[in-house]
Design a protein around this motif. Structure first.
Motif, PDB file in Angstrom:
ATOM      1  N   GLU A 245      50.482 -54.865  -5.353  1.00 23.03           N
ATOM      2  CA  GLU A 245      50.501 -54.544  -6.773  1.00 23.03           C
ATOM      3  C   GLU A 245      49.485 -55.459  -7.446  1.00 23.03           C
ATOM      4  N   VAL A 246      48.620 -54.903  -8.300  1.00 24.01           N
ATOM      5  CA  VAL A 246      47.579 -55.698  -8.954  1.00 24.01           C
ATOM      6  C   VAL A 246      47.641 -55.498 -10.461  1.00 24.01           C
TER       7      VAL A 246
ATOM      8  N   ASP B  35      40.950 -40.894 -18.468  1.00 27.78           N
ATOM      9  CA  ASP B  35      41.649 -42.112 -18.070  1.00 27.78           C
ATOM     10  C   ASP B  35      41.245 -42.505 -16.652  1.00 27.78           C
ATOM     11  N   LEU B  36      41.008 -43.791 -16.464  1.00 25.61           N
ATOM     12  CA  LEU B  36      40.711 -44.328 -15.145  1.00 25.61           C
ATOM     13  C   LEU B  36      41.978 -44.278 -14.298  1.00 25.61           C
ATOM     14  N   TYR B  37      41.876 -43.718 -13.092  1.00 32.28           N
ATOM     15  CA  TYR B  37      43.053 -43.666 -12.226  1.00 32.28           C
ATOM     16  C   TYR B  37      42.776 -44.183 -10.823  1.00 32.28           C
ATOM     17  N   GLY B  38      41.523 -44.441 -10.492  1.00 28.71           N
ATOM     18  CA  GLY B  38      41.232 -44.931  -9.150  1.00 28.71           C
ATOM     19  C   GLY B  38      39.898 -45.646  -9.086  1.00 28.71           C
ATOM     20  N   VAL B  39      39.811 -46.627  -8.200  1.00 34.32           N
ATOM     21  CA  VAL B  39      38.582 -47.385  -7.997  1.00 34.32           C
ATOM     22  C   VAL B  39      38.437 -47.662  -6.506  1.00 34.32           C
ATOM     23  N   VAL B  40      37.231 -47.427  -5.987  1.00 39.31           N
ATOM     24  CA  VAL B  40      36.904 -47.846  -4.629  1.00 39.31           C
ATOM     25  C   VAL B  40      36.148 -49.157  -4.766  1.00 39.31           C
TER      26      VAL B  40
ATOM     27  N   LYS C  53      46.193 -45.966  -9.683  1.00 35.68           N
ATOM     28  CA  LYS C  53      47.252 -46.097 -10.678  1.00 35.68           C
ATOM     29  C   LYS C  53      48.339 -45.075 -10.351  1.00 35.68           C
ATOM     30  N   SER C  54      49.569 -45.551 -10.214  1.00 33.17           N
ATOM     31  CA  SER C  54      50.688 -44.683  -9.859  1.00 33.17           C
ATOM     32  C   SER C  54      51.027 -43.729 -10.991  1.00 33.17           C
ATOM     33  N   GLU C  55      51.209 -42.454 -10.652  1.00 32.61           N
ATOM     34  CA  GLU C  55      51.684 -41.485 -11.640  1.00 32.61           C
ATOM     35  C   GLU C  55      53.173 -41.666 -11.904  1.00 32.61           C
TER      36      GLU C  55
END
Length: 139
Positions: free
Chosen positions: A81-82, A43-48, A64-66
């Protein structure tokens, strides 16, 4: 589910570019099968993101908030928030995925993290190394 280069892509995908005729798709969920092993889901959880020109610019991060599952963009001291559809776009530079079956694991589940006497550097050795290295200054 579709497959590209041996990696299956779930239906949850986001376009990576808005300025090309045929945007490629970057999956929010990846799946892969390796040599008889069971399928692994990521699962994608972060992007720079890199904003600006190649010669300069600014980096921001989306995570992405856990806690509530919402995506937020961190831009210096500001947090927004996006929408999840806007996470992977042409500014996406580095994508971070976590394998589902180890999402809640801790480092000690995989490695012995106990400190052992005689291993590693002492505080004094670290301080000596830090004081000996050349300083970098931006002018």
């Amino acid at each position: 589910k579709t497959e590209t280069n041996g990696v299956a892509h779930d239906d949850e995908t986001a376009a990576t570019s808005t300025d090309t005729a045929a945007p490629s798709e970057v999956p929010v969920v990846l799946s892969s099968k390796e040599d008889g092993r069971s399928e692994s889901l990521y699962d994608l959880y972060g992007v720079v993101h890199h904003q600006g020109a190649l010669s300069g610019g600014h980096y921001v991060a989306s995570l992405k908030s856990e806690v509530d599952g919402k995506w937020r963009m961190f831009n210096d001291a500001q947090v927004y928030e996006v929408n999840s559809r806007d996470i992977v776009d042409s500014s996406a530079y580095i994508l971070f995925y976590v394998r589902r079956d180890v999402r809640n694991a801790h480092l000690e589940d995989f490695w012995d993290i106990n400190t052992r006497e005689g291993e590693g550097l002492t505080e004094e050795e670290v301080q000596r190394l830090m004081s000996e290295r050349e300083r970098c200054s931006i002018s």
